[in-house]
Scaffold this motif. Structure first.
Motif, mmCIF file in Angstrom:
data_model
loop_
_atom_site.group_PDB
_atom_site.id
_atom_site.type_symbol
_atom_site.label_atom_id
_atom_site.label_comp_id
_atom_site.label_asym_id
_atom_site.label_seq_id
_atom_site.Cartn_x
_atom_site.Cartn_y
_atom_site.Cartn_z
ATOM 1 N N ARG A 95 -63.121 35.020 23.102
ATOM 2 C CA ARG A 95 -63.182 35.499 21.721
ATOM 3 C C ARG A 95 -62.696 34.433 20.740
ATOM 4 O O ARG A 95 -63.238 34.302 19.635
ATOM 5 C CB ARG A 95 -62.325 36.765 21.567
ATOM 6 C CG ARG A 95 -62.341 37.336 20.153
ATOM 7 C CD ARG A 95 -61.413 38.531 20.014
ATOM 8 N NE ARG A 95 -61.470 39.096 18.663
ATOM 9 C CZ ARG A 95 -60.811 38.631 17.609
ATOM 10 N NH1 ARG A 95 -60.035 37.573 17.741
ATOM 11 N NH2 ARG A 95 -60.923 39.219 16.429
ATOM 12 N N ASP A 96 -61.681 33.679 21.141
ATOM 13 C CA ASP A 96 -61.057 32.726 20.225
ATOM 14 C C ASP A 96 -61.363 31.270 20.531
ATOM 15 O O ASP A 96 -60.962 30.389 19.765
ATOM 16 C CB ASP A 96 -59.536 32.917 20.234
ATOM 17 C CG ASP A 96 -59.117 34.216 19.572
ATOM 18 O OD1 ASP A 96 -59.673 34.528 18.508
ATOM 19 O OD2 ASP A 96 -58.252 34.919 20.125
ATOM 20 N N LEU B 54 -62.574 26.457 18.037
ATOM 21 C CA LEU B 54 -61.423 27.346 18.023
ATOM 22 C C LEU B 54 -61.375 28.216 16.777
ATOM 23 O O LEU B 54 -61.696 27.757 15.673
ATOM 24 C CB LEU B 54 -60.131 26.517 18.091
ATOM 25 C CG LEU B 54 -60.093 25.409 19.143
ATOM 26 C CD1 LEU B 54 -58.853 24.549 18.949
ATOM 27 C CD2 LEU B 54 -60.133 26.001 20.538
ATOM 28 N N THR B 55 -60.951 29.464 16.940
ATOM 29 C CA THR B 55 -60.678 30.322 15.792
ATOM 30 C C THR B 55 -59.289 30.004 15.257
ATOM 31 O O THR B 55 -58.531 29.219 15.838
ATOM 32 C CB THR B 55 -60.714 31.813 16.178
ATOM 33 O OG1 THR B 55 -59.582 32.100 17.025
ATOM 34 C CG2 THR B 55 -61.996 32.170 16.890
ATOM 35 N N LYS B 56 -58.924 30.655 14.175
ATOM 36 C CA LYS B 56 -57.604 30.423 13.593
ATOM 37 C C LYS B 56 -56.484 30.964 14.482
ATOM 38 O O LYS B 56 -55.315 30.596 14.306
ATOM 39 C CB LYS B 56 -57.514 31.057 12.206
ATOM 40 C CG LYS B 56 -57.663 32.574 12.186
ATOM 41 C CD LYS B 56 -57.578 33.110 10.762
ATOM 42 C CE LYS B 56 -57.686 34.628 10.716
ATOM 43 N NZ LYS B 56 -57.612 35.126 9.319
ATOM 44 N N SER B 57 -56.829 31.829 15.448
ATOM 45 C CA SER B 57 -55.822 32.406 16.344
ATOM 46 C C SER B 57 -55.704 31.673 17.666
ATOM 47 O O SER B 57 -54.786 31.952 18.439
ATOM 48 C CB SER B 57 -56.159 33.884 16.630
ATOM 49 O OG SER B 57 -56.228 34.631 15.443
ATOM 50 N N ALA B 58 -56.605 30.753 17.938
ATOM 51 C CA ALA B 58 -56.605 30.059 19.224
ATOM 52 C C ALA B 58 -55.474 29.044 19.299
ATOM 53 O O ALA B 58 -54.963 28.570 18.281
ATOM 54 C CB ALA B 58 -57.946 29.351 19.432
ATOM 55 N N HIS C 74 -61.009 22.914 14.825
ATOM 56 C CA HIS C 74 -60.183 24.019 14.365
ATOM 57 C C HIS C 74 -60.839 24.684 13.156
ATOM 58 O O HIS C 74 -60.871 24.109 12.063
ATOM 59 C CB HIS C 74 -58.791 23.520 13.998
ATOM 60 C CG HIS C 74 -58.105 22.770 15.095
ATOM 61 N ND1 HIS C 74 -57.156 23.353 15.912
ATOM 62 C CD2 HIS C 74 -58.260 21.495 15.539
ATOM 63 C CE1 HIS C 74 -56.732 22.453 16.799
ATOM 64 N NE2 HIS C 74 -57.395 21.319 16.596
ATOM 65 N N PRO D 156 -61.970 34.258 12.070
ATOM 66 C CA PRO D 156 -61.154 35.237 12.798
ATOM 67 C C PRO D 156 -61.644 35.458 14.225
ATOM 68 O O PRO D 156 -60.877 35.811 15.110
ATOM 69 C CB PRO D 156 -61.272 36.509 11.960
ATOM 70 C CG PRO D 156 -62.548 36.333 11.191
ATOM 71 C CD PRO D 156 -62.702 34.862 10.950
ATOM 72 N N SER D 157 -62.934 35.272 14.454
ATOM 73 C CA SER D 157 -63.491 35.339 15.801
ATOM 74 C C SER D 157 -64.767 34.505 15.827
ATOM 75 O O SER D 157 -65.402 34.302 14.785
ATOM 76 C CB SER D 157 -63.792 36.780 16.222
ATOM 77 O OG SER D 157 -64.956 37.260 15.583
#
Length: 282
Positions: A39-40, A54-58, A66, A70-71
């Protein structure tokens, strides 16, 4: 020759990346093979270099593009055909992934800060009281391998490479922490020539003995590039700041990755302090 591919994209995503990742994306056009989809994060093998989207959460790995997404389904869509084994095109300034161009819009620096020689003793003392759960990680790895790495001996490398499950096995995480700490120490004026053999062994063996992502992260660590949580810890250890919160941030990375990297830091600091003391006594 592969034709320039950006003209076929239907969507464009801007990302931040290191200069090295930018060079991969702006180099010659070639085929990349997807090795992981989550997902990330999506990881692709580009001629032996594992490139992440990469998502911001990865986890903000130094080999990644980067984004602020969000997904990844926000960019690729729910009907994405991107699965392990599928291919993408990279080069000429973009990564073309399932109709989406990912381009580098901003450069970032993933370099570890310098760890001055005078800070190593304090750093080891500060960590000894904070890393209380590391014995649980130690039990998953051969005692002899950890002792050898703590002595800066290259024979530790084949005993740790690829040891453990996941995209970044625990043994590799320990090596990453050790290598990046030694790189920080070298920037701070430590004499680390005696530790060069470990980095050389990692370079020679990683591609054949661990995952594509882990081999790339190990290469990044030998160059002194690491996650932001790791860089923050080194910065705190190099100053008079309390490293408690930065240790907690590092330990929160992945399932055991943060613990493995922290163990690598501890082993490297032990070696650096011992080596410095021995040179003083000679």
């Amino acid at each position: 020759m592969l034709a320039p591919h950006h003209i076929s994209a239907t969507n464009r995503v801007r990302a931040a990346a290191t200069g090295r990742v930018r060079d991969v994306v702006s180099g010659r056009v070639r085929t990349a093979v997807v090795v992981h989809v989550g997902r990330d994060a999506i990881y692709l093998d580009v001629g032996g270099f594992c490139l992440g989207v990469l998502t911001k959460s990865a986890s903000a790995v130094p080999c990644g593009l980067h984004t602020t997404l969000p997904s990844l389904t926000d960019a690729l869509g729910a009907g994405t055909r991107t699965v392990p084994g599928s291919t993408a095109r990279v080069g000429g300034g973009a990564l073309l992934l399932d109709g989406t161009d990912v381009v580098v819009g901003r450069l970032i620096d993933a370099s570890v800060p310098a760890l001055p020689a005078a800070s190593a003793q304090r750093a080891r003392r500060e960590l000894s009281g904070t890393l209380r759960r590391l014995p649980n990680v130690c039990r998953e790895l051969p005692d002899v391998a950890l002792k050898l790495l703590g002595d800066g001996h290259e024979s530790a490398v084949p005993l740790l490479l690829g040891r453990g499950g996941g995209l970044t096995p625990l043994g590799d995480d320990v090596l990453c922490g050790w290598l990046a700490t030694v790189a920080a120490a070298a920037r701070g004026g430590h004499d680390v020539e005696g530790s060069r053999a470990v980095a050389d062994a990692v370079t020679a063996l990683a591609a054949r003995h661990t995952t594509a992502l882990s081999a790339t992260l190990l290469d990044c660590a030998t160059r002194g590039e690491a996650l932001p949580q790791f860089r923050r810890l080194v910065r705190d250890l190099a100053s008079d700041d309390d490293p408690g919160s930065s240790v907690s941030a590092l330990l929160s990375v992945g399932h055991t990755s943060g613990y493995g990297m922290a163990l690598g830091v501890s082993l490297a600091l032990d070696l650096l302090v011992r080596s410095s003391t021995e040179r003083t006594l000679v």
